[in-house]
Write an enzyme that holds these catalytic residues in place. Structure first.
Site, PDB file in Angstrom:
ATOM      1  CG  ASP A  81     -24.755  -7.359 -41.429  1.00 22.62           C
ATOM      2  OD1 ASP A  81     -24.493  -5.861 -41.145  1.00 22.62           O
ATOM      3  OD2 ASP A  81     -24.459  -8.002 -42.123  1.00 22.62           O
ATOM      4  N   GLY A 178     -22.122  -7.522 -52.400  1.00 25.20           N
ATOM      5  CA  GLY A 178     -22.229  -8.606 -53.497  1.00 25.20           C
ATOM      6  C   GLY A 178     -21.076  -8.850 -54.398  1.00 25.20           C
ATOM      7  N   GLY A 206     -20.063  -4.203 -47.443  1.00 28.02           N
ATOM      8  CA  GLY A 206     -19.632  -4.657 -48.984  1.00 28.02           C
ATOM      9  C   GLY A 206     -17.943  -4.397 -49.516  1.00 28.02           C
ATOM     10  CB  SER A 208     -16.658  -9.627 -50.712  1.00 33.05           C
ATOM     11  OG  SER A 208     -17.358 -10.066 -49.600  1.00 33.05           O
ATOM     12  CB  ILE A 228     -15.769 -10.289 -45.243  1.00 34.62           C
ATOM     13  CG1 ILE A 228     -14.647  -9.236 -45.123  1.00 34.62           C
ATOM     14  CG2 ILE A 228     -15.657 -11.345 -46.294  1.00 34.62           C
ATOM     15  CD1 ILE A 228     -14.314  -8.626 -46.533  1.00 34.62           C
ATOM     16  CB  THR A 230     -19.782 -11.839 -51.613  1.00 37.27           C
ATOM     17  OG1 THR A 230     -21.050 -10.840 -51.421  1.00 37.27           O
ATOM     18  CG2 THR A 230     -19.857 -12.469 -52.870  1.00 37.27           C
TER      19      THR A 230
HETATM   20  P1  13P Z   1     -20.090  -8.212 -49.220  1.00 40.24           P
HETATM   21  O1  13P Z   1     -20.922  -9.264 -49.366  1.00 40.24           O
HETATM   22  O2  13P Z   1     -19.791  -7.349 -50.374  1.00 40.24           O
HETATM   23  O3  13P Z   1     -18.814  -8.777 -48.295  1.00 40.24           O
HETATM   24  O4  13P Z   1     -20.791  -7.392 -48.125  1.00 40.24           O
HETATM   25  C1  13P Z   1     -21.047  -7.718 -46.933  1.00 40.24           C
HETATM   26  C2  13P Z   1     -21.623  -6.750 -45.784  1.00 40.24           C
HETATM   27  O5  13P Z   1     -21.399  -5.458 -46.218  1.00 40.24           O
HETATM   28  C3  13P Z   1     -22.707  -7.249 -45.009  1.00 40.24           C
HETATM   29  O6  13P Z   1     -23.020  -6.278 -44.019  1.00 40.24           O
END
Ligand code: 13P
Length: 281
Positions: A81, A178, A206, A208, A228, A230
């Site tokens: 990732d 985050g 993003g 979370s 997911i 964070t």
């Molecule tokens: P979050 O930490 O906001 O869940 O985002 C994770 C992400 O998009 C990893 O690629």
């Protein structure tokens, strides 16, 4: 067992659910993700970011993840990732990852295309699939803290998708990485338009702290992979805080480690159920 990202995402799209794609930073998180998938009889994406891999040690990550995925009783996509360094992405490809993500989303459009093509050409030869991002999901993603946030431009996304022939397209529709996102307002009309014009499976980063009902609406409109990170870190650290409050003199890593695994697993299962992938193996 290891599985293909593209095959799983096309199945999810057809059957109207999304794959939960979880980041891990340590052994406890990795075990919790696999156990959650097995308990829910669900396919999942097990993801490691470039910076998490550097923290754990590249060779450890390669050995650990391949063992975990090969031993798993359900299909697991092993995914690199947020790769920024193409030489590390190529290493992940060589080591048998199912898929890799290049994140050149902050670079100029032409450069993003050029770098994505370099990864696609390398990966395709080895039967590995590629995700890339158009528009920019900002926020705190491991070591990078990006204040920029740019919604995906539909015409650019179409051109990007046609030229690169990637297997999954990450788009920016209002989330950020985050914890501190402010109020998240997903641009559902933008998602609808992109999904109508692009058949490649779409990915939401993003995710979370985004209300589950918004994520479920995004799935209805065409998102098939939801990242997911964070929320699992929060589950892990809250569990450890609770453990040491309740057991101030304890020092047995296996006891507090297991306690953390259970808490992370609970959070992962919540997402898997909300995204509709239980019993979809
Ligand atoms: P979050 O930490 O906001 O869940 O985002 C994770 C992400 O998009 C990893 O690629």
């Amino acid at each position: 067992m290891k599985t293909s990202l593209k095959m799983q995402l096309l199945k999810a799209k057809k059957e109207g659910y999304a794959l939960a794609a979880f980041n891990f930073d340590n052994l406890e998180m990795m075990k919790a993700i696999i156990e959650a998938a097995e308990e829910e009889n669900s396919p999942v994406v097990l993801m490691v970011t470039e910076s998490a891999a550097k923290y754990m040690g590249l060779d450890y990550v390669f050995a650990l993840t391949l063992t975990a995925v090969n031993n798993a009783k359900v299909p697991i996509v092993l995914h690199w990732d947020h790769g920024f360094d193409i030489s590390l992405i190529k290493k992940a490809i060589d080591h048998g990852f199912s898929s890799v993500m290049l994140d050149s989303s902050l670079k100029p459009f032409d450069e993003n295309i050029k770098e994505t093509l370099e990864v696609v050409n390398y990966a395709k030869n080895k039967g590995v699939e590629v995700e890339s991002e158009i528009g920019h999901v900002g926020g705190k993603e491991d070591d990078r803290n990006s204040k920029a946030n740019g919604y995906t431009n539909v015409n650019q996304a179409i051109e990007f998708n046609n030229l690169t022939k990637i297997d999954a397209l990450a788009i920016a529709i209002g989330t950020s990485h985050g914890l501190f996102k402010g109020e998240v307002k997903l641009q559902f009309d933008l998602l609808k338009e992109i999904a109508a014009k692009i058949k490649t499976p779409l990915v939401l980063h993003g995710s979370s702290q985004v209300p589950l009902k918004d994520l479920q609406q995004a799935i209805k409109l065409g998102i098939t992979k939801i990242n997911i990170g964070t929320d699992l870190k929060i589950a892990c650290s809250n569990a450890l805080r609770q453990w040491f409050n309740e057991n101030p003199n304890d020092f047995d890593a296996r006891k507090y480690g297991r306690f953390a695994i259970e808490a992370i697993k609970k959070e992962a299962i919540k997402k898997i159920r909300a995204f509709g992938s239980s019993n979809k193996v």
